[in-house]
Design a protein around this motif. Structure first.
Motif, PDB file in Angstrom:
ATOM      1  N   LEU A  24       0.817  -1.208   0.000  1.00 58.33           N
ATOM      2  CA  LEU A  24       0.000   0.000   0.000  1.00 58.33           C
ATOM      3  C   LEU A  24       0.855   1.265   0.000  1.00 58.33           C
ATOM      4  O   LEU A  24       0.537   2.245  -0.681  1.00 58.33           O
ATOM      5  CB  LEU A  24      -0.928  -0.004   1.227  1.00 58.33           C
ATOM      6  N   PHE A  25       1.950   1.238   0.745  1.00 56.90           N
ATOM      7  CA  PHE A  25       2.750   2.436   0.941  1.00 56.90           C
ATOM      8  C   PHE A  25       3.435   2.898  -0.342  1.00 56.90           C
ATOM      9  O   PHE A  25       3.631   4.107  -0.543  1.00 56.90           O
ATOM     10  CB  PHE A  25       3.796   2.171   2.031  1.00 56.90           C
ATOM     11  N   VAL A  26       3.787   1.954  -1.212  1.00 60.67           N
ATOM     12  CA  VAL A  26       4.496   2.335  -2.432  1.00 60.67           C
ATOM     13  C   VAL A  26       3.598   3.050  -3.425  1.00 60.67           C
ATOM     14  O   VAL A  26       4.087   3.707  -4.347  1.00 60.67           O
ATOM     15  CB  VAL A  26       5.113   1.094  -3.112  1.00 60.67           C
ATOM     16  N   ASN A  27       2.284   2.957  -3.252  1.00 60.34           N
ATOM     17  CA  ASN A  27       1.378   3.649  -4.166  1.00 60.34           C
ATOM     18  C   ASN A  27       1.310   5.120  -3.769  1.00 60.34           C
ATOM     19  O   ASN A  27       0.922   5.448  -2.641  1.00 60.34           O
ATOM     20  CB  ASN A  27      -0.015   3.010  -4.096  1.00 60.34           C
ATOM     21  N   PRO A  28       1.669   6.036  -4.657  1.00 67.55           N
ATOM     22  CA  PRO A  28       1.669   7.472  -4.297  1.00 67.55           C
ATOM     23  C   PRO A  28       0.282   8.024  -4.009  1.00 67.55           C
ATOM     24  O   PRO A  28       0.150   9.098  -3.415  1.00 67.55           O
ATOM     25  CB  PRO A  28       2.289   8.147  -5.529  1.00 67.55           C
ATOM     26  N   GLN A  29      -0.773   7.294  -4.394  1.00 64.24           N
ATOM     27  CA  GLN A  29      -2.128   7.760  -4.131  1.00 64.24           C
ATOM     28  C   GLN A  29      -2.558   7.532  -2.684  1.00 64.24           C
ATOM     29  O   GLN A  29      -3.573   8.069  -2.244  1.00 64.24           O
ATOM     30  CB  GLN A  29      -3.111   7.038  -5.076  1.00 64.24           C
ATOM     31  N   VAL A  30      -1.803   6.727  -1.961  1.00 69.36           N
ATOM     32  CA  VAL A  30      -2.155   6.418  -0.571  1.00 69.36           C
ATOM     33  C   VAL A  30      -1.658   7.535   0.325  1.00 69.36           C
ATOM     34  O   VAL A  30      -0.466   7.869   0.330  1.00 69.36           O
ATOM     35  CB  VAL A  30      -1.545   5.064  -0.142  1.00 69.36           C
ATOM     36  N   HIS A  31      -2.558   8.132   1.102  1.00 66.07           N
ATOM     37  CA  HIS A  31      -2.199   9.186   2.050  1.00 66.07           C
ATOM     38  C   HIS A  31      -1.839   8.544   3.382  1.00 66.07           C
ATOM     39  O   HIS A  31      -2.592   7.720   3.911  1.00 66.07           O
ATOM     40  CB  HIS A  31      -3.352  10.166   2.241  1.00 66.07           C
ATOM     41  N   ILE A  32      -0.697   8.948   3.925  1.00 61.33           N
ATOM     42  CA  ILE A  32      -0.180   8.291   5.122  1.00 61.33           C
ATOM     43  C   ILE A  32      -0.541   9.015   6.412  1.00 61.33           C
ATOM     44  O   ILE A  32      -0.217   8.531   7.494  1.00 61.33           O
ATOM     45  CB  ILE A  32       1.349   8.136   5.039  1.00 61.33           C
ATOM     46  N   ASN A  33      -1.219  10.163   6.309  1.00 64.80           N
ATOM     47  CA  ASN A  33      -1.512  10.945   7.514  1.00 64.80           C
ATOM     48  C   ASN A  33      -3.011  11.149   7.731  1.00 64.80           C
ATOM     49  O   ASN A  33      -3.424  12.119   8.383  1.00 64.80           O
ATOM     50  CB  ASN A  33      -0.810  12.310   7.456  1.00 64.80           C
ATOM     51  N   ILE A  34      -3.830  10.273   7.196  1.00 63.13           N
ATOM     52  CA  ILE A  34      -5.274  10.368   7.437  1.00 63.13           C
ATOM     53  C   ILE A  34      -5.568   9.998   8.891  1.00 63.13           C
ATOM     54  O   ILE A  34      -5.008   9.042   9.432  1.00 63.13           O
ATOM     55  CB  ILE A  34      -6.036   9.449   6.468  1.00 63.13           C
ATOM     56  N   ILE A  35      -6.456  10.752   9.513  1.00 70.21           N
ATOM     57  CA  ILE A  35      -6.780  10.563  10.927  1.00 70.21           C
ATOM     58  C   ILE A  35      -8.112   9.808  11.046  1.00 70.21           C
ATOM     59  O   ILE A  35      -9.081  10.149  10.365  1.00 70.21           O
ATOM     60  CB  ILE A  35      -6.860  11.913  11.669  1.00 70.21           C
ATOM     61  N   LYS A  69     -11.281   8.058  13.638  1.00 70.05           N
ATOM     62  CA  LYS A  69     -12.164   8.668  14.630  1.00 70.05           C
ATOM     63  C   LYS A  69     -11.552   8.698  16.024  1.00 70.05           C
ATOM     64  O   LYS A  69     -12.082   9.377  16.908  1.00 70.05           O
ATOM     65  CB  LYS A  69     -13.498   7.925  14.661  1.00 70.05           C
ATOM     66  N   LYS A  70     -10.474   7.969  16.238  1.00 72.90           N
ATOM     67  CA  LYS A  70      -9.751   8.046  17.509  1.00 72.90           C
ATOM     68  C   LYS A  70      -8.599   9.047  17.444  1.00 72.90           C
ATOM     69  O   LYS A  70      -7.726   9.036  18.309  1.00 72.90           O
ATOM     70  CB  LYS A  70      -9.208   6.668  17.887  1.00 72.90           C
ATOM     71  N   VAL A  71      -8.601   9.857  16.377  1.00 73.89           N
ATOM     72  CA  VAL A  71      -7.563  10.862  16.143  1.00 73.89           C
ATOM     73  C   VAL A  71      -6.199  10.195  16.059  1.00 73.89           C
ATOM     74  O   VAL A  71      -5.203  10.676  16.609  1.00 73.89           O
ATOM     75  CB  VAL A  71      -7.582  11.955  17.241  1.00 73.89           C
ATOM     76  N   GLN A  72      -6.143   9.089  15.348  1.00 75.76           N
ATOM     77  CA  GLN A  72      -4.895   8.339  15.167  1.00 75.76           C
ATOM     78  C   GLN A  72      -4.537   8.294  13.688  1.00 75.76           C
ATOM     79  O   GLN A  72      -5.396   8.056  12.827  1.00 75.76           O
ATOM     80  CB  GLN A  72      -5.032   6.910  15.679  1.00 75.76           C
ATOM     81  N   THR A  73      -3.284   8.498  13.410  1.00 75.80           N
ATOM     82  CA  THR A  73      -2.744   8.269  12.075  1.00 75.80           C
ATOM     83  C   THR A  73      -2.129   6.873  12.036  1.00 75.80           C
ATOM     84  O   THR A  73      -1.976   6.227  13.081  1.00 75.80           O
ATOM     85  CB  THR A  73      -1.670   9.317  11.746  1.00 75.80           C
ATOM     86  N   GLY A 117       7.847  11.138   6.362  1.00 77.21           N
ATOM     87  CA  GLY A 117       6.890  12.233   6.515  1.00 77.21           C
ATOM     88  C   GLY A 117       5.650  11.896   7.300  1.00 77.21           C
ATOM     89  O   GLY A 117       4.685  12.680   7.281  1.00 77.21           O
ATOM     90  N   GLY A 118       5.613  10.772   7.968  1.00 81.52           N
ATOM     91  CA  GLY A 118       4.460  10.432   8.771  1.00 81.52           C
ATOM     92  C   GLY A 118       4.321  11.358   9.972  1.00 81.52           C
ATOM     93  O   GLY A 118       5.309  11.794  10.546  1.00 81.52           O
ATOM     94  N   ARG A 119       3.083  11.650  10.333  1.00 81.55           N
ATOM     95  CA  ARG A 119       2.809  12.545  11.451  1.00 81.55           C
ATOM     96  C   ARG A 119       1.920  11.826  12.469  1.00 81.55           C
ATOM     97  O   ARG A 119       1.106  10.982  12.122  1.00 81.55           O
ATOM     98  CB  ARG A 119       2.103  13.821  10.976  1.00 81.55           C
ATOM     99  N   TYR A 120       2.117  12.248  13.744  1.00 84.61           N
ATOM    100  CA  TYR A 120       1.264  11.711  14.784  1.00 84.61           C
ATOM    101  C   TYR A 120      -0.073  12.447  14.777  1.00 84.61           C
ATOM    102  O   TYR A 120      -0.219  13.523  14.187  1.00 84.61           O
ATOM    103  CB  TYR A 120       1.938  11.840  16.153  1.00 84.61           C
ATOM    104  N   GLY A 121      -1.047  11.891  15.490  1.00 82.09           N
ATOM    105  CA  GLY A 121      -2.373  12.493  15.538  1.00 82.09           C
ATOM    106  C   GLY A 121      -2.458  13.633  16.521  1.00 82.09           C
ATOM    107  O   GLY A 121      -1.456  14.243  16.896  1.00 82.09           O
ATOM    108  N   GLY A 122      -3.669  13.937  16.959  1.00 78.62           N
ATOM    109  CA  GLY A 122      -3.900  15.103  17.802  1.00 78.62           C
ATOM    110  C   GLY A 122      -3.895  14.798  19.273  1.00 78.62           C
ATOM    111  O   GLY A 122      -4.843  15.192  19.970  1.00 78.62           O
TER     112      GLY A 122
END
Length: 707
Positions: free
Chosen positions: A477-488, A490-494, A525-530
């Protein structure tokens, strides 16, 4: 439970009962009523009650059937009409018994064995009043009458005559008693089987025809043929179960609508398809002129069974009744759901692959059935079961990539169908660890629009892959550039939050899949949630209790220490058993190694020495890490250091082995020596196989990103 209350008259004998008390009569007619009655007795004064119980609700005037006479059972099973004729022609108890020899010769029972048997039973029979009626009404322990036994044991001329005799005698007795309900032809045994059931189950075609003929004389053909046993099956089901098409034809010729019964339950057609009796299924349809039942158990129909058998019956059933494609079972599963649940891999595919047999075979199991089902009813692809699962979800859950591709190619919008909890087929594939489906979805450009779809919890497929800890699915999944890695979610988790939570607290391997996933997301470039970091740490990174950490150290030490001790022993032994041997004492420098001074020998000595030193250090480290007197933090340090030196000793020992063999063989077998040196590193590679594989995945990932 009935209760009757009335005022009892005063009596001298009832002086113990108060004159003002009411007497109650309670009658219990079932087990449940008996329990209520017991509770009532415990709660109230038992002296004021008259208790009457009944074990069942059966008619007290009903008489249990008599046990079949052994001579009647023996004659019926053998099909001996002469013996049955003699036994059934007796007219009840007589004051003077008929001489055995006279009776047998007069009635045709001339066998000496039979005469002896009649003589043995005659006295007891006369005392018990055995007569023609009791002989006909007698049953076995399974409730079989004499006609049941005759029907189940043969269909020769003698057995047919026995059936005629029993039926005729039975009619005469019923006429004399003015009873029309006791006809043995339609009598059922304890399992609900009639004589026709028994004949069909035994495959007696002539007997089945004969019993049908007898029923015609009594105008009960349809009643007899449609009579169901305790399993809700007619005689037609028994014929189908044994695969006797001749009996099926006989039954349907007598009653063309027989295939419609039972109205509720498994039909004969369903049973025929389940047993892959295609000719019988065709007979059922032809003889009934298309008017027949398609139902099976649990709400299934015949098409549910056909798609699992991969037979030509799918095409025939769709020609007969296309409505079957939209009918769901008790779980809401249509025949297309059943077809989708079949895995692609089968033994035929394996044989073709291994033997490289170049003959055509289906690309996937059920491919033709799926095409026919979709052509007959395309809407079935959009029909969910009671769990909200569509056929594409089922195919993805079993890893049938070919079928998923066929569904998407036939109906592209089906890729976005969601189940009751909002999952697409990609979510299901990740949860079921179907890597081939995940790889297919990530590499298919037309499916880019579903890669970031979220379920009811807000999780994308990447969230679920991080949760599963599968590096291969994650990388797909990660190699596909269309996959967003920082979607949050409902538990505010990436995905990075989930990957961090998956790393086990305390001691763990840095080469684990969870750790690698976390590293990849963090470095790309992965980010943590809120969440506040202190709250996050307190909520998600909870340290294991010290006792569990101590258990980890203890188990690891016990397993690894054995290996380090063995390596040290081998290295120590190799020092005093050098390859090439030693010089003789009468030579210069006697007792020294023969191959001393060579480069390979010096390299061997150094490699063996390093192996011994590293394994010894590792052994000491394991000893300290397994000592309970040392604090936990220090024990972890010793354990990590010991593991490092043990792996180093394995590498050095493999090098020492290759150098030693090379020194001995190179003068006489150069190619063999080179082969040993080349293959020896396999030990080191296998020791770090997980690291090498994950490095390979990382390399592929970097190559795709650079493109």
């Amino acid at each position: 439970m009935a209760t009757n209350t009335r005022e009892e008259p005063r009596s001298p004998r009832a002086s113990v009962v108060s004159s003002e008390a009411d007497a109650k009569m309670v009658v219990a007619t079932s087990r449940e009523d008996c329990q209520k009655l017991k509770d009532l007795v415990c709660q109230q004064d038992a002296t004021t009650m008259l208790v009457v119980t009944s074990s069942s609700k059966q008619d007290p005037h009903e008489v249990a059937p008599a046990t079949m006479h052994p001579l009647v059972a023996a004659a019926a099973c053998r099909g001996n009409r002469e013996e049955l004729n003699f036994l059934l022609n007796r007219e009840g108890p007589q004051e003077h018994p008929i001489p055995v020899s006279t009776a047998c010769s007069h009635h045709g029972g001339g066998s000496q064995i039979f005469r002896n048997q009649v003589a043995a039973y005659s006295c007891a029979d006369l005392e018990q009043g055995t007569n023609e009626v009791s002989l006909l009404n007698g049953v076995t322990v399974e409730g079989d009458t004499a006609l049941h036994l005759v029907a189940a044991n043969g269909d020769g001329e003698d057995f047919l005559k026995c059936a005629d005799l029993i039926h005729t005698k039975n009619k005469v007795v019923l006429l004399s008693m003015e009873d029309k309900a006791g006809l043995l032809l339609s009598t059922q045994n304890n399992k609900g089987d009639t004589p026709l059931h028994c004949a069909a189950r035994a495959g007696k075609t002539k007997m089945v025809s004969h019993l049908i003929g007898l029923s015609k004389d009594n105008n009960i053909v349809e009643e007899l043929l449609r009579k169901e046993n305790n399993s809700k099956e007619t005689a037609l089901h028994e014929a189908v179960r044994i695969g006797n098409n001749d009996i099926v034809k006989v039954l349907l010729e007598a009653d063309p609508r027989l295939a419609c019964f039972p109205e509720k339950g498994s039909s004969a057609l369903y049973l025929a398809i389940l047993q892959e009796e295609e000719s019988i299924a065709q007979t059922l349809y032809d003889k009934s002129e298309g008017i027949l039942s398609y139902w099976g158990p649990d709400g299934q129909n015949a098409l549910h069974a056909a798609v699992l058998r991969s037979t030509e019956m799918v095409k025939k059933l769709l020609d007969w009744n296309q409505k079957l494609t939209s009918q769901g079972d008790c779980n809401g599963s249509t025949p297309l759901h059943f077809t989708s649940s079949r895995s692609r891999l089968n033994i035929t595919w394996v044989i073709h692959t291994i033997l490289w047999i170049r003959v055509p075979f289906p690309a996937s199991l059920g491919a033709q059935e799926v095409r026919r089902l979709l052509e007959a009813n395309p809407a079935a692809l959009y029909q969910p079961d009671k769990c909200g699962l569509y056929p594409i979800h089922i195919a993805a859950s079993v890893g049938n990539k070919m079928l998923v591709a066929k569904f998407i190619r036939y109906c592209p919008s089906s890729a976005g169908l969601r189940d009751s909890i909002g999952r697409t087929f990609l979510h299901v594939a990740v949860e079921k660890s179907r890597r081939n489906i995940v790889s297919f979805a990530s590499r298919t450009r037309s499916l880019a629009w579903i890669l970031n779809m979220q379920d009811n919890d807000g999780n994308t497929a990447l969230h679920l892959a991080a949760q599963a800890g599968s590096l291969r699915m994650f990388c797909s999944l990660f190699v596909n550039p269309q996959v967003h890695i920082n979607i949050i979610n409902k538990k505010v988790q990436t995905p990075l939050d989930i990957a961090r939570c998956r790393i086990p607290p305390g001691m763990h391997s840095e080469q684990s899949s969870e750790a690698k996933i976390h590293l990849i997301l963090k470095q790309t470039g992965g980010r943590y949630g809120g969440h506040r970091w202190d709250h996050f740490g307190g909520k998600y990174i909870q340290r294991e209790v010290e006792s569990k950490e101590l258990e980890k150290v203890k188990d690891s030490t016990q397993a690894l220490c054995i290996g380090s001790v063995l390596i040290a022993t081998v290295a120590f032994g190799a020092t005093f058993a050098l390859p090439g041997g030693y010089k003789a004492d009468d030579h210069t420098n006697g007792g020294t190694p023969t191959l001393a001074g060579r480069y390979a020998f010096d390299a061997f000595i150094m490699a063996n020495t390093i192996a011994f030193i590293c394994s010894s250090i590792a052994t000491v480290g394991f000893m300290y890490s397994g000592t309970s007197m040392v604090d936990l933090k220090t024990r972890k340090v010793y354990l990590g250091t010991a593991v490092f030196f043990m792996y180093s000793s394995v590498t050095s020992l493999a090098a020492a082995f290759a150098l030693g063999v090379y020194m001995v063989l190179v003068p006489v077998a150069h190619k063999t020596a080179v082969a040993v040196v080349v293959t020896s590193p396999l030990v080191v590679i296998f020791t770090n196989i997980e690291i090498w594989l994950k490095m390979l995945f990382m390399h592929e990932l970097c190559a795709v990103e650079s493109e």
